[in-house]
Scaffold this active site. Structure first.
Site, mmCIF file in Angstrom:
data_model
loop_
_atom_site.group_PDB
_atom_site.id
_atom_site.type_symbol
_atom_site.label_atom_id
_atom_site.label_comp_id
_atom_site.label_asym_id
_atom_site.label_seq_id
_atom_site.Cartn_x
_atom_site.Cartn_y
_atom_site.Cartn_z
ATOM 1 N N ASP A 42 0.726 -1.086 -0.041
ATOM 2 C CA ASP A 42 -0.099 -0.012 0.144
ATOM 3 C C ASP A 42 0.771 1.236 0.084
ATOM 4 O O ASP A 42 1.708 1.556 0.898
ATOM 5 C CB ASP A 42 -0.868 0.049 1.338
ATOM 6 N N ARG A 57 0.034 4.376 -0.810
ATOM 7 C CA ARG A 57 -0.988 5.591 -0.214
ATOM 8 C C ARG A 57 -0.181 6.468 0.791
ATOM 9 O O ARG A 57 0.337 5.984 1.788
ATOM 10 C CB ARG A 57 -2.300 5.282 0.129
#
Ligand SMILES: [Zn+2]
Length: 302
Positions: free
Chosen positions: A208, A210
């Site tokens: 991930d 982000r």
């Protein structure tokens, strides 16, 4: 250390009322620029009285026309209106600090920052939001967040809604931050047997990638102090906290619609695997006993 040296600096450059097709309240779409990337991050705001500090602050040579055009007005625009700061029809008037030009909090015109506000931090997902993808539940989650912000209470779950107030921060970080091209490659790896985490790792990306710091800055700019965060992701709970300016006071679960009503929501083999990986590998707080398809083991791939 000042706040601005830790968090990205954001500025709301335009806001506009969006009547919606759902029959719910109007929303106010806010477009942000920032000093960290060149993307147009957004805030979808329920409630005309939730106000961006950077948008409403008076600017040099600001005219009332300028302010109405960029969306820094109170109440509702109508043909012939001349003042952004005063809505004659609704008898509303904004107040500003004469020295700094900052909007002054006023209970008649501006949402009280002490109120608990329903918040969703959402990352862009072209496939889930635009081409009816059943590989993930991003589109459904976006719809559901808006629905909960519009209503006062959901009978099926007893979740207290926003009753017309709430903020969906919409961050342009496609494919958990790896971009659409890499996400499409990851989908092919998933069709070859990888789960969503394994696929990213095979492409040499983090599971991930982000970054929610811009989202945090946007919430602070909107003067949201106490967030009721709609999420199952424990990382996001931490990232919606920046005391004393921003506090995550409650986690409100995002329950897949298909779990609430088996006739609705997304039904696919892919979504089962996607949710399973979120729970088993990413620590997501989804707790309903699942009747998911058996995950295919792909350990030979990595
Ligand atoms: Zn998605």
């Amino acid at each position: 250390m000042t706040i601005s040296s830790e968090l990205p600096i954001v500025e709301c450059v335009a806001r506009a009322r969006i009547p919606t097709t759902t029959g719910g309240p109007d929303i106010f779409l806010h477009l942000y620029k920032n000093n960290k990337d060149d993307k147009e991050h957004l805030a979808v705001v329920f409630g005309e009285d939730i106000r961006s500090k950077s948008l409403f602050k008076t600017r040099k040579n600001d005219t009332q026309q300028d302010r109405m055009i960029r969306g820094a007005y109170v109440g509702k625009l109508y043909p012939g209106r001349e003042s952004a700061d005063v809505d004659d029809k609704q008898k509303l008037q904004l107040q500003f600090d004469s020295e700094t030009g900052a909007l002054v909090y006023d209970a008649n015109t501006t949402w009280n920052p002490e109120n608990n506000t329903l918040v969703r931090i959402h990352s862009e997902c072209y496939t889930g939001e635009n081409v009816w993808s059943a590989r993930c539940d991003c589109g459904e989650q976006f719809d559901r967040a808006g629905h909960l912000m519009a209503i006062d209470r959901e009978p099926e779950t007893n979740i207290i809604g926003g009753n017309g107030h709430g903020v969906i921060v919409y961050l342009r970080q496609e494919g958990r931050g790896i971009g659409l091209a890499e996400k499409l490659k990851a989908y092919n790896l998933q069709d070859l047997g990888a789960d969503t985490v394994q696929a990213n790792l095979l492409l040499k990306h983090p599971a991930d990638a982000r970054d929610f710091s811009i989202g945090k800055s946007i919430l602070i700019d909107l003067n949201i102090k106490n967030a009721r965060l709609l999420t199952n992701n424990p990382d996001k709970i931490e990232q919606a906290n920046y005391p004393p300016l921003l506090n995550c006071v409650e986690r409100v679960p995002m329950i897949p619609i298909n779990w609430l009503n088996s006739n609705n929501g997304i039904k696919s083999k892919e979504i089962d695997g996607y949710l399973r990986t979120k729970m088993e590998k990413m620590g997501h707080l989804l707790s309903k006993p699942l009747n998911l398809h058996t995950a295919e083991t792909v350990n030979t791939l990595i």
